[in-house]
Each structure stands twice: as C-alpha cells, then as structure tokens.
Write an enzyme that holds these catalytic residues in place. Structure first.
Site, PDB file in Angstrom:
ATOM      1  N   ASP A   1     -17.562 -10.418 -10.171  1.00 21.32           N
ATOM      2  CA  ASP A   1     -17.183  -9.505  -9.102  1.00 21.32           C
ATOM      3  C   ASP A   1     -18.035  -8.239  -9.015  1.00 21.32           C
ATOM      4  OD1 ASP A   1     -15.384 -11.169  -7.903  1.00 21.32           O
ATOM      5  OD2 ASP A   1     -13.645 -10.400  -8.986  1.00 21.32           O
TER       6      ASP A   1
ATOM      7  N   TYR B   1      -8.714 -11.236  -3.986  1.00 23.12           N
ATOM      8  CA  TYR B   1      -7.882 -10.753  -5.077  1.00 23.12           C
ATOM      9  C   TYR B   1      -7.798  -9.238  -5.156  1.00 23.12           C
ATOM     10  CZ  TYR B   1      -6.142 -14.618  -7.844  1.00 23.12           C
ATOM     11  OH  TYR B   1      -5.424 -15.692  -8.292  1.00 23.12           O
TER      12      TYR B   1
HETATM   13 CU   LIG Z   1      -6.173 -16.467 -10.097  1.00 22.03          CU
END
Ligand SMILES: [Cu+2]
Ligand SMILES: *[C@@H]1O[C@H](CO)[C@@H](O)[C@H](O)[C@H]1NC(C)=O
Ligand SMILES: *[C@@H]1O[C@H](CO)[C@@H](O)[C@H](O)[C@H]1NC(C)=O
Ligand SMILES: *[C@@H]1O[C@H](CO)[C@@H](O)[C@H](O)[C@H]1NC(C)=O
Ligand SMILES: *[C@@H]1O[C@H](CO)[C@@H](O)[C@H](O)[C@H]1NC(C)=O
Ligand SMILES: *[C@@H]1O[C@H](CO)[C@@H](O)[C@H](O)[C@H]1NC(C)=O
Ligand SMILES: *[C@@H]1O[C@H](CO)[C@@H](O)[C@H](O)[C@H]1NC(C)=O
Ligand SMILES: *[C@@H]1O[C@H](CO)[C@@H](O)[C@H](O)[C@H]1NC(C)=O
Ligand SMILES: *[C@@H]1O[C@H](CO)[C@@H](O)[C@H](O)[C@H]1NC(C)=O
Ligand SMILES: *[C@@H]1O[C@H](CO)[C@@H](O)[C@H](O)[C@H]1NC(C)=O
Ligand SMILES: *[C@@H]1O[C@H](CO)[C@@H](O)[C@H](O)[C@H]1NC(C)=O
Ligand SMILES: *[C@@H]1O[C@H](CO)[C@@H](O)[C@H](O)[C@H]1NC(C)=O
Ligand SMILES: *[C@@H]1O[C@H](CO)[C@@H](O)[C@H](O)[C@H]1NC(C)=O
Length: 788
Positions: A403, A492
C-alpha cells in the site's frame, strides 16, 4: 441532521442509585456522591478545552519539507538549464519525463544524534521521483535535491543509497508505478478488444458492455492489481471487470482480460487472452466458439442494485431493543491531561514525550519516545501494508498489494469526532505535496486520552477486623493516550493506533474495515472462501503490516535478550521420593547476529531489548519487553512468484538488524512490480552483523489471515480484523509505575469511638468532577490546496 445537544451529569447518575450503604459497594457509591462536594470540583465543560501548550525541547528534525521548499524544488527541477526535459504531469503521456512526486529524504540518525549532542541541525533534502519515459532507456529514477532551502549550493543527485537491489533509485519503465499515463496507454487495446465482444458480455452479464472508460455506453469498470511485472523486463495487466458504482469491489463479474503491455510503444501491446468460468481463451475466436456453443452461460448474476453493500442503516434488519439511545462514549471528564506543541508535532503525556512526523508514503511515524526522561525508542514507524490473495482466477492469483505504492499517507482522511475518535479529541491535519502545491487533509490525526475500562491496578486485602470483611482496598484508574489515523487505500480503511499507557508500555494496533476485494462466486472454489452474496465470493487473503521499532533503551547500544522457557530434569535432596523430576526454568541468551525469527511456539520465550550497561536499583539491565498481542502473523506463502524476492519483510514474525542510515525502510514504494528483481531486498539486511551491545532495530509484523465471511458484508469489521503488539517495561524501572498516580482510591475501614466501622476514603486531592457536557453534531473537514 440538526445539531443535537446532550447534557450529561455525573451527579445525577450517582444520586439516582437507590439504597442505603449496607454493602461496601454501596458505601463506595455513597462516598463518591459525598466527595463531589468536598473537593475542588471543576465546573467547566468537559469537552470544550483545548490541550495545553507544550514547548518541544528541540526542532522536529523529522518534519516534512515545507510548502515553500516543495515549490522551490519543483521550480529547480523544471529549470530548462538543468536539462531534465520535464513535461507538466497534467499533460504528460508515458513517453514524457515528468515529476511523480516530491517528498522528504529521511533524515539520517547519525545527523540527528549529532544535533542532539549540540551539533548543527541535520540538512534537509527533497526526494524527487522522476518518471523518465522520454529517455532512450525509459525508467523511473529517484533524486535527492538539497540542501534546502534551495540556494546556489543546492544540487540534484541520484538517491541510490536507500536501495540495495543493485540499481539504486532506478526502476525500469515496465516496473514503475502504473499511473494515469500508463493506464491511458493500455486503454485503446482494452476498448478495442472489449468492443469487439460487446455482444458476448451483453449476453452473459445483463447487458454489460465496455467500449472504453470514457464511452457513454460503457457500464462495466475495469480493474487490475499488482504486480504488473516480475522483473521489469515485461509488463502485463490481469483485468477483472465489475459492475460500476460505489460498491464495485463487491460486484465483480466472472470475466477477465489479460494483456501484455511491455514497453513504451503502445502499438506493440497485445491480447494474452480471456478468462471466464475458469476457462482460458487465447483468442476472441476461441471465446466466441465457446459462447456460440452455449458453454459460457453464467450460473449466477450480479445484483444491479448494490444498496446491500452500503454502510448505512439496513431498514430490513429491524431494530434492537433500546438501540435508539445514544451509545456510551469516552470523554476526558477532568480536562485534558496531555500537552501538545502543534507546530513541532510534539506531545507530552504522563511521563511520555515524543514527536510525530508524516510522510505521503508511510503516513505517521513516532520519534524519540522517552518515558520519565529516558529514551525508549528512536523511531516507531509503519513500513508497509501488504496483502496477498488467492483464487483459481487471474485477478485474485495476481494480486499482492504494497500500500505504500499507493502513497498510503495521502489516503489518511478526515476523522469523524465522536465516531472515529472520542468527542473532544485533539485533531491535527496532514499535508503532503502534489506537484507544486501542498494538499491538506484536515483533522486526519486524532489524539485522545481514554478510559481503559479496567483499573491499571487493584487489590483488596482480606481480613481486617471490620464489618466490611477487608483490611484495605486500593484501586488505580486505567487510562491511555492514543494517536490514531485511518487510511482508506482503495477498498480498505486501515486504522493505525499508537497508545501510550500509564505504566510506561506502548501499544501498536492496526485494524481493517472497508470493502473486501471480492471475487465472482464459483461454487467449487470452496478452498478460497465462502459465497457472501448472490454472485460474490469473499477471496481468501493475508494482510501483513510491517513496522520498524528502533529501540534506544537509555542510549543507542542495546541487546536483544531471549528468555526461553525450557523443561529441566532436576533432583532436590528434600524431595528424595521424587528422584529426578521436571521443572521449568529460563534459558537466557542474547541474539548475536542479525536475524529473522518467529515467535516461539506456545509463546514460550520472552524477548527483551535491553541496555546491558544500564541497570535499575536491583542491578537488573533496564529493558523493554516485546509482548505478543493479537494476530502477530507472517505471510502464509513463502515462494509465490508474485511475492518471491521483494517481500522478505513479511516472511517472519520478527527481525533484528544493526541500525544503518542507508537502511531506513524495509521496503521501497515501487518494489511491488519487481518480485523477481527487487529494488529493495529486506533479506540483504541480514549479513552477519552483530546485534549485541550495538544500535539495533527490531522489525515486526501485525496482520490478519483474512478468512472471509458473510459478515464481511457490507464491510469488514474493526472488532475482528484487529492485530496488536505491546512494548512493556522490563526492569526498566525499580517498581511498577503506578505509585505516583493520584487517580486512585485507598479505602480503609476505620473503627470509630462507638465501635462501628466507617470507610475512610483517600482521594489524593482528585475528587470526582462535575461538568455539563455539550455535544454538537460533528462536521467533516475538507481537502484544501494550500497555495502559499
Ligand atoms: Cu482483508
Ligand atoms: C524531451 O522529451 C520529449 C518527450 O517529452 C522528447 O520528445 C524529446 O526528444 C526530449 N528532448 C530531449 C532533448 O531529450
Ligand atoms: C448496460 O448498458 C446497456 C446499453 O448500453 C443496457 O442495455 C444494459 O441494460 C446495461 N446493463 C447494466 C447492467 O446496467
Ligand atoms: C487544518 O487545516 C485547516 C484548513 O487549512 C485550518 O483551518 C486548521 O487551522 C488546521 N488545523 C490545525 C490544527 O492546524
Ligand atoms: C505550478 O505549476 C504549474 C504548471 O507548471 C504552473 O502553471 C503554476 O503557475 C505553478 N504554480 C505555482 C504556485 O507555482
Ligand atoms: C470448478 O469446476 C470447473 C468446471 O468443472 C473446472 O473447470 C474448474 O477447474 C473447477 N475449479 C476448481 C477450483 O476445482
Ligand atoms: C558497556 O560497557 C563496556 C565496558 O565498560 C563497554 O565496552 C561498552 O561499549 C559499553 N556499552 C554501552 C552500550 O555503553
Ligand atoms: C526427564 O527425565 C525423564 C526420565 O528419564 C524423561 O522421560 C524426560 O524426557 C526428561 N525430560 C526432559 C525435559 O529431559
Ligand atoms: C539455551 O539457549 C541456547 C541459545 O539459544 C541454546 O543453544 C541451548 O541449547 C539452550 N539450552 C537449553 C537447555 O535449551
Ligand atoms: C545519510 O547517510 C548515508 C549513508 O551513510 C549517506 O550516503 C547519505 O548521503 C546521507 N544522507 C543525507 C541526507 O545526509
Ligand atoms: C555503541 O557501540 C559501538 C560498537 O558497536 C561503539 O563503537 C560505540 O561507541 C557505542 N556507543 C555508545 C554511545 O556507547
Ligand atoms: C479513624 O477514626 C478515628 C476516630 O474516629 C480518627 O481519629 C482517625 O483519624 C480515623 N483514621 C483515619 C485514617 O481516617
Ligand atoms: C483545592 O485546591 C487548592 C488549590 O489548588 C489546594 O490547595 C487544596 O488542597 C485543594 N483541596 C482539595 C480538597 O483537593
């Protein structure tokens, strides 16, 4: 919604409790009520106050370069005289040279320590990533520009020393970030291929067609993950199509397009094939033949209305009894007990002092943590948030996220007071540079002290010749200060917490919420996750969050002590009847060399970073223990082609290395597309250097094996997707550090002249507060461009 105001009165709550003081609990309550009137109760609002100001002892040397410096560096690299031949990124194509981003070169620890010892402030350098698609041998190259501010002595030079892969800060074009211009270059091939089979996708997927991302008729969205190269000599995209919309992560369809997009000449890009129903078709002709034969009819159709995937109230789920009442909330009733220097991003709390810094790639970091004046950590920082997926389809199999590649820090967004963080929290902005401007995400860090909801310490000594059945009762309130930020990286929402506890311990926690990266549902893929909706399957994956903890326990030179619990056969002459019998004992040793290692089975070993030369009153070396918390895992797979050599940092629970200025990070932000030829190989850190009585760094992983479930719909829950670790004093002090806390009660039954016992309460001058708390509906901040 209209602002709503709630007034909360502690006094009323206590007074409402019925009964006479018979048992000692009731006596406590009665006394609590009485204490209200005999102490120095505060009548101020418990929420309105801002934290008192602290003065940082020295400049925050870890701070980012300023907006002015960023602009000056931008102008510096764009000066035609420099010959970099840069194009405005807004207008650039992949065959131009342009600035990807400007950030800050991490300051060398050597320079910081010298500065703290009275030397000059460490020099500041900008880190500039140039995408150089216009070069004969196109690449991405990092540069360092400085010292700053820009002056006649400012130079630009390759920033190579951070990377051990052999090419320094250079990343070949095929492995560089797949940004807008690269994506645009693949669009004609995708649009042409998908237009040609629009009749097939329309027939199979409820009329869904793709004529190009900008075409009005298009009602599919295309997505591909990383890696998009193995070693920088090739480039590819494994594209999954989804129904577009706010919840597209949960509405994938069973159709994949695989293309090769090697090099800068998009006319050479070609189709590798299509996948649907777990079948691979190399050409349109093959796909069409199967389609015409009726072999591609889909078993499950994706929902067109994705309201089920929104995080709003679900009216069809009914309502729980009493759920229309406002939920409990943590509030700083006695006023703020921490001080901040917002300019220096410096915080003081109950004996702790530390600095914060922010970077666009790794978000917030903590620096120079001291407890009661002694150094514990030089740095505590996120390194990478990695996720790897599995499935019998090209997108899940071909997905490993790093990320930081997406500039995780820039995804730290505004926090909602009262919901993301307690009411009354201190909110700080985060800022990062984008081209020649500086963007501010408002209220994106929150700082708050909160109730632990359990006491730090308590004991009720039994006996005593009183009616109450105990001799004394001591209870210490439990509280901690937390620094929090939430980064929404695509699907997320990672919540990062750093908590500072009254006893001197430090807790690191990470939680994940947000959308699963789901798959179309395959009835026979039970090994990769359950069905979670009409046509959606939760795809099995691992999240591994890598951190760096540069301990400096009362000085830079530390050791890592291992106390393993072993079973020993002993004989003891006073137990002759036992002969030889088993006992457990500690086998104490020290890590000698740099090493990657795992938690001992059954957690049967204690790891302590200590300073051999600094002892407490009892001649014990002062240290901090690394206490495993929840879900301290490593990546489940060691030899995947998608993460083979560029992810060594997630392949053990823990690691210890000698500190080096050229090893500030475990990973590099463009490593994800180089699994076979990494720019940065964490494994190379382990070259036999000593970690005994020297400056050492501990690297650790938190994470979750994400066994997906129906309860991941609409989003994964923070209650379950949660991992943590604690660093706790281990003989760092002479005794537990609660003795100096005034927030406690000491209760002793005392015999009066008439022979009755009354409970004497000692409140140490900290009476219960009275305050009216006025809440107002929180407002969300906005992103602003600061054009200073
Ligand atoms: Cu996950
Ligand atoms: C400058 O870059 C452009 C592409 O942006 C390229 O066409 C041109 O040849 C380059 N000029 C030089 C002198 O390298
Ligand atoms: C997609 O658009 C086509 C017209 O271009 C329409 O017929 C079809 O119903 C749409 N499909 C979906 C899933 O919205
Ligand atoms: C955050 O940024 C906003 C907008 O620039 C500004 O008004 C506010 O004062 C900043 N907050 C802090 C704590 O610096
Ligand atoms: C930023 O760069 C753009 C494009 O190069 C330019 O038009 C603009 O004036 C610059 N803004 C500032 C504040 O320097
Ligand atoms: C599922 O069934 C299909 C059709 O029989 C087959 O092609 C595929 O390989 C199976 N997948 C798995 C993971 O077993
Ligand atoms: C500890 O003391 C020994 C002996 O005096 C010395 O050699 C060593 O460098 C010291 N280590 C630290 C961490 O100060
Ligand atoms: C202790 O001795 C007993 C009897 O000889 C043996 O069975 C056992 O394995 C020994 N335990 C250890 C830890 O060596
Ligand atoms: C004690 O630990 C050392 C170092 O790890 C190891 O070599 C030794 O075998 C251990 N001894 C026992 C009895 O487990
Ligand atoms: C930091 O230290 C490294 C390794 O010694 C050195 O190459 C580099 O130039 C230093 N960086 C700065 C900004 O001084
Ligand atoms: C730390 O240890 C190194 C050897 O590993 C030594 O050269 C250095 O002087 C020590 N530093 C301190 C502050 O003790
Ligand atoms: C206990 O009670 C006696 C008699 O009432 C009083 O003199 C004394 O101060 C009390 N002790 C405490 C600790 O409150
Ligand atoms: C109330 O505050 C004053 C001044 O701060 C202090 O001298 C006194 O001891 C306090 N009284 C109590 C009961 O805490």
């Amino acid at each position: 919604m209209r602002p709503s105001f709630v007034t909360l009165s502690i006094a009323a709550a206590v007074a409402a409790l019925p009964g006479t003081p018979l048992g000692y609990e009731r006596a406590l309550l009665k006394r609590a009520l009485e204490q209200r009137t005999d102490g120095n109760s505060s009548t101020a609002s418990c929420l309105g106050d801002v934290a008192e100001t602290a003065t940082a002892p020295y400049t925050n040397v870890w701070a980012q370069i300023s907006a002015e410096d960023n602009r000056a560096v931008w102008d510096f690299v764009h000066d035609p005289a420099l010959g970099l031949n840069l194009t405005d990124p807004e207008e650039a194509t992949q065959t131009d040279n342009y600035v990807y981003f400007i950030d800050t070169v991490p300051v060398n620890k050597t320079d910081v320590l010298a500065y703290k010892a009275g030397g000059p402030p460490p020099p500041k350098y900008a880190r500039v990533i140039l995408f150089q698609g216009g070069k004969a041998d196109p690449d991405s190259q990092e540069y360092m520009v400085g010292p700053l501010p820009v002056s006649t002595t400012t130079t630009i030079q390759p920033l190579d020393y951070l990377y051990n892969g052999g090419q320094g800060g250079r990343v070949p074009f095929n492995a560089r970030v797949f940004d807008g211009p690269r994506s645009a270059a693949t669009e004609p091939l995708i649009a042409e291929t998908m237009s040609s089979i629009a009749d097939i996708t329309a027939a199979l997927f409820q009329g869904s067609v793709y004529y190009g991302s900008e075409d009005e008729r298009t009602n599919l969205s295309a997505t591909s993950g990383t890696p998009q190269s193995f070693d920088g000599t090739q480039s590819f995209r494994s594209i999954l199509f989804r129904l577009p919309g706010v919840a597209s992560y949960l509405t994938p369809i069973d159709f994949y397009l695989l293309i090769d997009c090697t090099g800068t000449d998009s006319s050479l890009y070609f189709l590798k094939g299509f996948v649907t129903k777990e079948r691979f078709f190399e050409t349109e002709v093959e796909l069409r033949a199967a389609f015409d034969a009726g072999e591609l009819v889909q078993d499950y159709q994706q929902t067109l209305d994705a309201d089920w995937a929104l995080v709003n109230h679900k009216d069809d789920m009914g309502q729980r009894d009493l759920e229309d009442r406002f939920a409990p909330s943590s509030i700083e009733l006695g006023g703020k007990r921490y001080k901040v220097d917002p300019e220096a991003q410096y915080i003081e709390y109950m004996g702790f002092t530390f600095y914060l810094s922010f970077s666009r790639t790794t978000g917030i970091s903590i620096h120079d943590v001291k407890y009661k004046g002694d150094t514990v950590l030089f740095e505590l920082s996120l390194q990478e948030a990695l996720a790897q997926y599995g499935g019998n389809q090209p997108k899940a199999a071909n997905t490993v996220y790093h990320d930081t590649y997406y500039s995780l820090g820039t995804d730290m967004g505004t926090l909602l007071e009262g919901y993301d963080c307690p009411f009354g929290s201190t909110f700080w902005n985060v800022s990062y540079h984008e081209a020649n401007t500086t963007v501010t995400n408002t209220d994106s860090i929150c700082i708050f002290e909160h109730d632990m909801n359990f006491p730090l310490a308590r004991h009720r000594t039994g006996g005593g010749s009183s009616d109450y059945g105990f001799a004394n009762l001591g209870v210490v309130k439990g509280a901690a200060l937390t620094v929090r930020a939430i980064a929404t990286i695509g699907n997320y929402d990672y919540m990062f917490d750093y908590s500072f506890h009254l006893d001197g311990s430090i807790e690191v926690a990470v939680r994940a919420s947000g959308y699963l990266q789901s798959s179309p549902y395959y009835a026979n893929q039970t090994s990769w996750g359950p069905r979670i909706h009409d046509a959606t399957m939760g795809s099995l994956h691992d999240h591994i969050i890598n951190y760096k903890a540069d301990f400096d326990i009362v000085g830079v030179n530390n050791s890592l002590q291992v106390s393993e619990l072993v079973v020993a056969n002993v004989t003891q002459p006073w137990f002759p009847e036992l002969g030889t019998f088993e006992q457990m004992k500690m086998n104490v040793s020290y890590k000698a060399e740099e090493e990657q290692f795992d938690w001992a089975p059954n957690n049967q070993a204690m790891y302590v970073v200590l300073n051999k030369n600094e002892t407490n009153k009892w001649d014990q070396p002062r240290g901090y223990r690394i206490v495993p918390g929840r879900s301290d895992i490593h990546l489940s797979i060691a030899n995947s082609p998608w993460s083979r050599d560029n992810a060594a940092f997630v392949k053990s629970h823990l690691a210890v290395t000698q500190q080096h200025d050229n090893e500030p990070f475990s990973n590099s932000i463009q490593n994800v597309n180089l699994p076979w030829a990494p720019q940065q190989d964490f494994a190379e850190f382990f070259d036999g250097e000593s970690v005994d009585d020297t400056d050492l760094v501990v690297w650790f992983n938190l994470g979750m094996h994400h066994f997906t479930r129906a309860e991941d719909v609409p989003v994964t829950l923070y209650s379950e997707a949660y991992a943590s670790i604690v660093f706790a004093p281990q003989n760092f002090n002479d005794q537990a550090q609660d003795g100096d806390l005034l927030n406690r009660r000491w209760i002793v039954p005392n015999k009066t002249a008439t022979g009755e016992y009354v409970l004497e309460f000692e409140n140490y001058g900290v009476p219960l507060p009275t305050c009216a708390v006025q809440f107002s509906e929180p407002v969300l901040g906005i992103e602003v461009d600061v054009t200073t």
